[in-house]
Motif scaffolding. Structure first.
Motif, mmCIF file in Angstrom:
data_model
loop_
_atom_site.group_PDB
_atom_site.id
_atom_site.type_symbol
_atom_site.label_atom_id
_atom_site.label_comp_id
_atom_site.label_asym_id
_atom_site.label_seq_id
_atom_site.Cartn_x
_atom_site.Cartn_y
_atom_site.Cartn_z
ATOM 1 N N LEU A 183 0.904 -1.232 -0.135
ATOM 2 C CA LEU A 183 -0.043 -0.052 0.102
ATOM 3 C C LEU A 183 0.902 1.151 0.151
ATOM 4 C CD1 LEU A 183 -2.713 -1.074 2.540
ATOM 5 C CD2 LEU A 183 -3.135 -0.660 0.223
ATOM 6 N N ILE A 184 1.997 1.292 0.660
ATOM 7 C CA ILE A 184 2.798 2.399 0.759
ATOM 8 C C ILE A 184 3.405 2.700 -0.558
ATOM 9 C CG2 ILE A 184 5.252 3.343 1.406
ATOM 10 C CD1 ILE A 184 4.504 1.810 4.314
ATOM 11 N N LEU A 185 3.733 1.638 -1.265
ATOM 12 C CA LEU A 185 4.596 1.758 -2.743
ATOM 13 C C LEU A 185 3.399 2.030 -3.691
ATOM 14 C CD1 LEU A 185 7.050 -1.247 -2.424
ATOM 15 C CD2 LEU A 185 7.427 1.286 -2.270
ATOM 16 N N ASN A 186 2.229 1.895 -3.368
ATOM 17 C CA ASN A 186 1.315 2.366 -4.406
ATOM 18 C C ASN A 186 0.144 3.017 -3.778
ATOM 19 O OD1 ASN A 186 1.541 0.009 -6.858
ATOM 20 N ND2 ASN A 186 2.001 -1.037 -4.757
ATOM 21 N N PHE A 187 0.616 4.060 -3.147
ATOM 22 C CA PHE A 187 -0.016 4.981 -2.343
ATOM 23 C C PHE A 187 -1.165 5.575 -3.197
ATOM 24 C CE2 PHE A 187 -1.448 8.875 -0.009
ATOM 25 C CZ PHE A 187 -1.438 8.433 1.179
ATOM 26 N N GLY A 188 -0.559 6.274 -4.122
ATOM 27 C CA GLY A 188 -1.740 7.050 -5.066
ATOM 28 C C GLY A 188 -2.754 6.143 -5.670
ATOM 29 N N LYS A 189 -2.758 5.063 -5.613
ATOM 30 C CA LYS A 189 -3.658 4.230 -6.061
ATOM 31 C C LYS A 189 -4.855 3.770 -5.294
ATOM 32 C CE LYS A 189 -4.544 -0.046 -8.532
ATOM 33 N NZ LYS A 189 -3.865 -1.245 -8.962
ATOM 34 N N TYR A 190 -4.330 3.933 -3.795
ATOM 35 C CA TYR A 190 -5.419 3.260 -2.803
ATOM 36 C C TYR A 190 -5.561 4.727 -1.584
ATOM 37 C CZ TYR A 190 -4.386 -1.153 -4.702
ATOM 38 O OH TYR A 190 -4.236 -2.406 -5.473
ATOM 39 N N GLN A 191 -5.027 5.796 -1.940
ATOM 40 C CA GLN A 191 -5.162 6.731 -1.027
ATOM 41 C C GLN A 191 -6.695 7.133 -0.680
ATOM 42 O OE1 GLN A 191 -3.569 10.600 -2.272
ATOM 43 N NE2 GLN A 191 -4.351 10.277 -4.416
ATOM 44 N N ASN A 192 -6.692 7.610 0.732
ATOM 45 C CA ASN A 192 -7.862 7.962 1.352
ATOM 46 C C ASN A 192 -8.881 6.896 1.343
ATOM 47 O OD1 ASN A 192 -6.845 10.672 1.335
ATOM 48 N ND2 ASN A 192 -7.443 11.203 -0.500
ATOM 49 N N ARG A 193 -8.270 5.660 1.816
ATOM 50 C CA ARG A 193 -9.176 4.608 1.834
ATOM 51 C C ARG A 193 -8.588 3.671 3.124
ATOM 52 N NH1 ARG A 193 -9.419 1.206 -3.516
ATOM 53 N NH2 ARG A 193 -10.404 -0.368 -2.175
ATOM 54 N N SER A 194 -9.548 3.165 4.002
ATOM 55 C CA SER A 194 -9.389 2.152 4.926
ATOM 56 C C SER A 194 -9.309 0.608 4.546
ATOM 57 C CB SER A 194 -10.158 2.341 6.193
ATOM 58 O OG SER A 194 -10.266 3.864 6.372
ATOM 59 N N PHE A 195 -8.422 -0.178 5.178
ATOM 60 C CA PHE A 195 -8.351 -1.449 4.720
ATOM 61 C C PHE A 195 -8.168 -2.444 5.981
ATOM 62 C CE2 PHE A 195 -6.823 0.813 1.105
ATOM 63 C CZ PHE A 195 -7.359 0.180 0.084
ATOM 64 N N GLU A 196 -9.399 -3.156 6.442
ATOM 65 C CA GLU A 196 -9.206 -4.172 7.309
ATOM 66 C C GLU A 196 -8.165 -5.285 6.758
ATOM 67 O OE1 GLU A 196 -12.970 -5.530 9.248
ATOM 68 O OE2 GLU A 196 -13.059 -3.531 9.986
ATOM 69 N N ILE A 197 -7.317 -5.640 7.746
ATOM 70 C CA ILE A 197 -6.578 -6.733 7.250
ATOM 71 C C ILE A 197 -6.662 -7.926 8.535
ATOM 72 C CG2 ILE A 197 -4.170 -7.387 6.625
ATOM 73 C CD1 ILE A 197 -5.185 -5.327 4.652
ATOM 74 N N PHE A 266 -6.472 -8.906 2.122
ATOM 75 C CA PHE A 266 -5.073 -9.341 2.092
ATOM 76 C C PHE A 266 -4.912 -10.177 0.829
ATOM 77 C CE2 PHE A 266 -1.798 -12.291 2.543
ATOM 78 C CZ PHE A 266 -0.610 -11.433 2.605
ATOM 79 N N GLN A 267 -5.779 -11.044 0.548
ATOM 80 C CA GLN A 267 -5.789 -11.655 -0.838
ATOM 81 C C GLN A 267 -5.995 -10.810 -1.959
ATOM 82 O OE1 GLN A 267 -7.472 -15.566 -0.355
ATOM 83 N NE2 GLN A 267 -6.943 -16.288 -2.105
ATOM 84 N N LYS A 268 -6.834 -9.966 -1.758
ATOM 85 C CA LYS A 268 -6.974 -9.316 -3.062
ATOM 86 C C LYS A 268 -5.976 -8.207 -3.503
ATOM 87 C CE LYS A 268 -12.003 -7.946 -2.967
ATOM 88 N NZ LYS A 268 -12.770 -6.948 -2.266
ATOM 89 N N LEU A 269 -5.161 -7.579 -2.370
ATOM 90 C CA LEU A 269 -4.094 -6.619 -2.643
ATOM 91 C C LEU A 269 -2.809 -7.558 -2.892
ATOM 92 C CD1 LEU A 269 -5.012 -4.283 0.233
ATOM 93 C CD2 LEU A 269 -4.891 -3.729 -2.258
ATOM 94 N N THR A 270 -2.594 -8.584 -2.290
ATOM 95 C CA THR A 270 -1.227 -9.470 -2.522
ATOM 96 C C THR A 270 -1.533 -10.445 -3.606
ATOM 97 O OG1 THR A 270 -1.558 -10.927 -0.687
ATOM 98 C CG2 THR A 270 -0.504 -8.764 -0.108
ATOM 99 N N GLY A 271 -2.513 -10.881 -3.757
ATOM 100 C CA GLY A 271 -2.716 -12.134 -4.377
ATOM 101 C C GLY A 271 -2.514 -13.546 -3.722
ATOM 102 N N LYS A 272 -2.271 -13.435 -2.471
ATOM 103 C CA LYS A 272 -1.618 -14.659 -1.755
ATOM 104 C C LYS A 272 -2.988 -14.994 -0.603
ATOM 105 C CE LYS A 272 3.182 -13.328 -1.869
ATOM 106 N NZ LYS A 272 4.198 -12.851 -1.630
#
Ligand SMILES: NC(=O)c1ccc[n+]([C@@H]2O[C@H](COP(=O)([O-])OP(=O)(O)OC[C@H]3O[C@@H](n4cnc5c(N)ncnc54)[C@H](OP(=O)(O)O)[C@@H]3O)[C@@H](O)[C@H]2O)c1
Length: 293
Positions: A183-197, A266-272
């Protein structure tokens, strides 16, 4: 090139965030913001490109130099720091004054619903100050078994908590570190959102000690005690009052709440797939049995 500043870099989460930033990143500069640079360097023997800046949450004189020319601030709340107006307001104002616009904050699952916890206040402050933000909201760390709960597991082969039959959602800190780095490395794509992990399993402590016993071959038992007794037990063990109170609330309140939600972020973002509790216990078997200190 982005410059990423990681607070809490030497802790459970920070070590994994730095690790995965190094694994996933090709061209960003990664800087660990730490109290003691010499001490912190020993914790990263292999991270040759990692830089260090002196930073103390409790010393505002360290803020400006630490925040100089930073693009993304990874912020966490060290467990002993709870006073948001005293510590986080000046910190975030200094970040703003030094031109930081993007903050990734390590919060906690359900923070948006609980007005009393510091994470809720910090999230609100980040929004009020108009940072671009990402809130990472993890569930209950599997690593609580190998940190705060470990001495009793190793010495007494038991876990004592005020949690009754309450179910917790269990997540591996390595999974949190990996998804946070992404998420840090793709900040622009995901900014201003919250993610339960979260992990995929809700289990109570009786179920978890059964699994631990099966996998380690040792008989580990679980005992639920009332919250006041638990608090004083922790104080007697030398745990500071604030942290003993947090441990009590964290393990007692879920008895009155509905089971944690399970998220597939987690799975959606990392594919794992996230680590299962069984995999975690097998991986950490030596620690849990006291073979590895
Ligand atoms: N445990 C759970 O189940 C759970 C679940 C969800 C969310 N959380 C949240 O996770 C956070 C804790 O993360 P963690 O487990 O990674 O914490 P941790 O292992 O205790 O690490 C704390 C980090 O903060 C640093 N630190 C402490 N005081 C500092 C100061 N005054 N100035 C600069 N650095 C300082 C420590 O550095 P030193 O090396 O200098 O001590 C260390 O790097 C908390 O906000 C907690 O609420 C926990």
């Amino acid at each position: 090139m982005k410059r990423i500043l990681v607070t809490g870099a030497t802790g459970n989460i920070g070590l994994e965030v730095v690790h995965y930033l190094n694994v996933l990143n090709s061209d960003s500069e990664i800087i660990a913001a730490v109290r003691d640079i010499a001490d912190a360097k020993l914790k990263f023997p292999d991270a040759v490109n990692l830089q260090f800046r002196q930073f103390d949450f409790e010393n505002p004189d360290t803020f400006s130099a630490a925040f100089h020319l930073v693009d993304v601030l990874f912020l966490l709340r060290p467990p002993q720091i709870s006073e948001v107006d005293r510590f986080f307001r000046p910190l975030l104002l200094a970040a703003k004054a030094n031109g930081i616009r993007n903050v990734v904050f390590l919060s906690v699952q359900g923070a948006e619903k609980s007005k009393v916890i510091p994470h809720n206040k910090i999230e609100n402050l980040i929004q009020q100050l108009e940072f671009n933000y990402i809130f990472v909201r993890p569930s209950y760390f599997m690593q609580n078994l190998t940190t705060t709960l470990l001495p009793e597991i190793v010495k007494q082969k038991s876990i004592t908590l005020p949690s009754g039959k309450a179910k917790f959602n269990w997540i591996d800190v390595k999974n949190i570190g990996e998804v946070t780095a992404y998420l840090i490395l793709n900040f622009g794509k995901y900014q201003n959102r919250s993610f339960e992990i979260t992990g995929t399993e809700n289990k109570n402590f009786a179920e978890v000690v059964d699994l631990m016993s099966e996998i380690t071959g040792e008989t580990i038992s679980f005992q639920s005690i009332n919250p006041i007794r638990f608090y004083f037990k922790k104080r007697k063990e030398g745990i500071a009052s604030g942290f003993a109170a947090v441990m009590t609330i964290l393990h007692f309140l879920p008895r009155f709440q509905k089971e944690p939600d399970i998220s597939d972020n987690f799975q959606k973002l990392t594919g794992k797939k996230p680590t299962s509790i069984r995999e975690f216990i097998a991986r950490e078997k030596e620690k849990l049995t006291g073979i590895q200190q």
